[in-house]
Design a protein around this motif. Sequence first.
Motif, PDB file in Angstrom:
ATOM      1  N   TYR A  76       4.786  -0.636  10.737  1.00 55.22           N
ATOM      2  CA  TYR A  76       3.648  -0.171   9.953  1.00 55.22           C
ATOM      3  C   TYR A  76       4.088   0.838   8.904  1.00 55.22           C
ATOM      4  N   ILE A  77       3.433   0.810   7.763  1.00 56.34           N
ATOM      5  CA  ILE A  77       3.720   1.750   6.673  1.00 56.34           C
ATOM      6  C   ILE A  77       2.510   2.659   6.534  1.00 56.34           C
ATOM      7  N   SER A  78       2.755   3.970   6.394  1.00 61.30           N
ATOM      8  CA  SER A  78       1.630   4.895   6.266  1.00 61.30           C
ATOM      9  C   SER A  78       0.885   4.620   4.960  1.00 61.30           C
ATOM     10  N   LYS A  79      -0.382   4.968   4.930  1.00 63.07           N
ATOM     11  CA  LYS A  79      -1.253   4.594   3.812  1.00 63.07           C
ATOM     12  C   LYS A  79      -0.788   5.143   2.467  1.00 63.07           C
ATOM     13  N   ASP A  80      -0.226   6.359   2.463  1.00 60.18           N
ATOM     14  CA  ASP A  80       0.199   6.927   1.187  1.00 60.18           C
ATOM     15  C   ASP A  80       1.446   6.247   0.623  1.00 60.18           C
ATOM     16  N   LEU A  81       2.155   5.450   1.442  1.00 58.01           N
ATOM     17  CA  LEU A  81       3.332   4.728   0.967  1.00 58.01           C
ATOM     18  C   LEU A  81       3.018   3.282   0.593  1.00 58.01           C
ATOM     19  N   ARG A  82       1.828   2.818   0.931  1.00 56.10           N
ATOM     20  CA  ARG A  82       1.451   1.444   0.615  1.00 56.10           C
ATOM     21  C   ARG A  82       1.181   1.284  -0.880  1.00 56.10           C
ATOM     22  N   ILE A  83       1.247   0.034  -1.336  1.00 54.07           N
ATOM     23  CA  ILE A  83       0.981  -0.252  -2.739  1.00 54.07           C
ATOM     24  C   ILE A  83      -0.512  -0.066  -3.004  1.00 54.07           C
ATOM     25  N   LYS A  84      -0.833   0.658  -4.072  1.00 53.03           N
ATOM     26  CA  LYS A  84      -2.222   1.006  -4.349  1.00 53.03           C
ATOM     27  C   LYS A  84      -3.009  -0.192  -4.875  1.00 53.03           C
ATOM     28  N   LYS A  85      -2.564  -0.797  -5.969  1.00 49.55           N
ATOM     29  CA  LYS A  85      -3.274  -1.898  -6.637  1.00 49.55           C
ATOM     30  C   LYS A  85      -4.741  -1.516  -6.855  1.00 49.55           C
ATOM     31  N   THR A  86      -5.664  -2.440  -6.604  1.00 53.74           N
ATOM     32  CA  THR A  86      -7.085  -2.114  -6.699  1.00 53.74           C
ATOM     33  C   THR A  86      -7.735  -2.510  -5.384  1.00 53.74           C
ATOM     34  N   ARG A  87      -8.934  -2.019  -5.155  1.00 55.83           N
ATOM     35  CA  ARG A  87      -9.632  -2.301  -3.896  1.00 55.83           C
ATOM     36  C   ARG A  87      -9.857  -3.800  -3.748  1.00 55.83           C
ATOM     37  N   ALA A  88     -10.246  -4.450  -4.850  1.00 56.88           N
ATOM     38  CA  ALA A  88     -10.502  -5.892  -4.826  1.00 56.88           C
ATOM     39  C   ALA A  88      -9.224  -6.673  -4.529  1.00 56.88           C
ATOM     40  N   MET A  89      -8.115  -6.230  -5.120  1.00 59.97           N
ATOM     41  CA  MET A  89      -6.843  -6.930  -4.899  1.00 59.97           C
ATOM     42  C   MET A  89      -6.374  -6.772  -3.455  1.00 59.97           C
ATOM     43  N   ARG A  90      -6.617  -5.598  -2.880  1.00 63.28           N
ATOM     44  CA  ARG A  90      -6.200  -5.385  -1.499  1.00 63.28           C
ATOM     45  C   ARG A  90      -7.008  -6.242  -0.527  1.00 63.28           C
ATOM     46  N   ARG A  91      -8.256  -6.523  -0.883  1.00 64.48           N
ATOM     47  CA  ARG A  91      -9.119  -7.301  -0.007  1.00 64.48           C
ATOM     48  C   ARG A  91      -9.087  -8.803  -0.287  1.00 64.48           C
ATOM     49  N   ALA A  92      -8.415  -9.201  -1.358  1.00 68.60           N
ATOM     50  CA  ALA A  92      -8.378 -10.614  -1.738  1.00 68.60           C
ATOM     51  C   ALA A  92      -7.625 -11.437  -0.695  1.00 68.60           C
ATOM     52  N   LEU A  93      -7.938 -12.727  -0.645  1.00 72.82           N
ATOM     53  CA  LEU A  93      -7.267 -13.628   0.293  1.00 72.82           C
ATOM     54  C   LEU A  93      -5.811 -13.810  -0.106  1.00 72.82           C
ATOM     55  N   THR A  94      -4.954 -14.046   0.885  1.00 76.51           N
ATOM     56  CA  THR A  94      -3.554 -14.328   0.611  1.00 76.51           C
ATOM     57  C   THR A  94      -3.441 -15.761   0.118  1.00 76.51           C
ATOM     58  N   LYS A  95      -2.264 -16.162  -0.381  1.00 77.68           N
ATOM     59  CA  LYS A  95      -2.058 -17.526  -0.877  1.00 77.68           C
ATOM     60  C   LYS A  95      -2.293 -18.551   0.220  1.00 77.68           C
ATOM     61  N   GLU A  96      -1.816 -18.250   1.418  1.00 78.08           N
ATOM     62  CA  GLU A  96      -1.983 -19.167   2.553  1.00 78.08           C
ATOM     63  C   GLU A  96      -3.467 -19.348   2.885  1.00 78.08           C
ATOM     64  N   GLN A  97      -4.195 -18.233   2.869  1.00 81.34           N
ATOM     65  CA  GLN A  97      -5.618 -18.299   3.176  1.00 81.34           C
ATOM     66  C   GLN A  97      -6.392 -19.062   2.102  1.00 81.34           C
ATOM     67  N   LYS A  98      -5.990 -18.881   0.840  1.00 82.01           N
ATOM     68  CA  LYS A  98      -6.662 -19.574  -0.258  1.00 82.01           C
ATOM     69  C   LYS A  98      -6.457 -21.083  -0.179  1.00 82.01           C
ATOM     70  N   ASN A  99      -5.232 -21.490   0.178  1.00 85.47           N
ATOM     71  CA  ASN A  99      -4.885 -22.910   0.186  1.00 85.47           C
ATOM     72  C   ASN A  99      -5.205 -23.608   1.505  1.00 85.47           C
ATOM     73  N   ALA A 100      -5.693 -22.888   2.482  1.00 88.02           N
ATOM     74  CA  ALA A 100      -6.004 -23.484   3.780  1.00 88.02           C
ATOM     75  C   ALA A 100      -7.168 -24.467   3.654  1.00 88.02           C
ATOM     76  N   LYS A 101      -7.049 -25.600   4.362  1.00 89.25           N
ATOM     77  CA  LYS A 101      -8.110 -26.611   4.350  1.00 89.25           C
ATOM     78  C   LYS A 101      -8.551 -26.888   5.775  1.00 89.25           C
ATOM     79  N   THR A 102      -9.810 -27.269   5.897  1.00 83.77           N
ATOM     80  CA  THR A 102     -10.319 -27.630   7.214  1.00 83.77           C
ATOM     81  C   THR A 102      -9.782 -28.994   7.600  1.00 83.77           C
ATOM     82  N   LEU A 103      -9.850 -29.315   8.864  1.00 86.48           N
ATOM     83  CA  LEU A 103      -9.375 -30.607   9.354  1.00 86.48           C
ATOM     84  C   LEU A 103     -10.135 -31.744   8.675  1.00 86.48           C
TER      85      LEU A 103
END
Length: 121
Positions: A76-103
């Motif tokens: 784990y990395i402490s919060k002050d060392l994490r990449i800031k970016k923006t709130r929306a970017m931090r909450r956005a889906l990852t590439k894997e989550q975006k490309n996931a398809k249902t059965l």
Amino acid sequence: MVKAYELRGLPKEELLKTLAENRKQLAELHVAKVTGGAPSKIAKIKSVRKSIARILTVHNQQQKEGIRKAAAGSKYISKDLRIKKTRAMRRALTKEQKNAKTLKQKKKDTHFPMRRYAVRA
């Protein structure tokens, strides 16, 4: 006036020593301002304040870099060392989550592929 690149080479003890000297000098200049000192002393206040800010900036950067090295490889990395970016970017889906398809969608894609039409040139 001290330069930031000069300060980066100094060890922590020397940085804190120069910081204390600058703070003492600033206090003397404030006294000179109140007692009606020379205009050259009053004008020097700004440069001393900026020097203090530079020293503190370099000191904080060195501390943070030391913490980064200590935390490197940990799970784990402490919060002050994490990449800031923006709130929306931090909450956005990852590439894997975006490309996931249902059965169901996967089956639909395999059984009904996109139709290809021959276009006459």
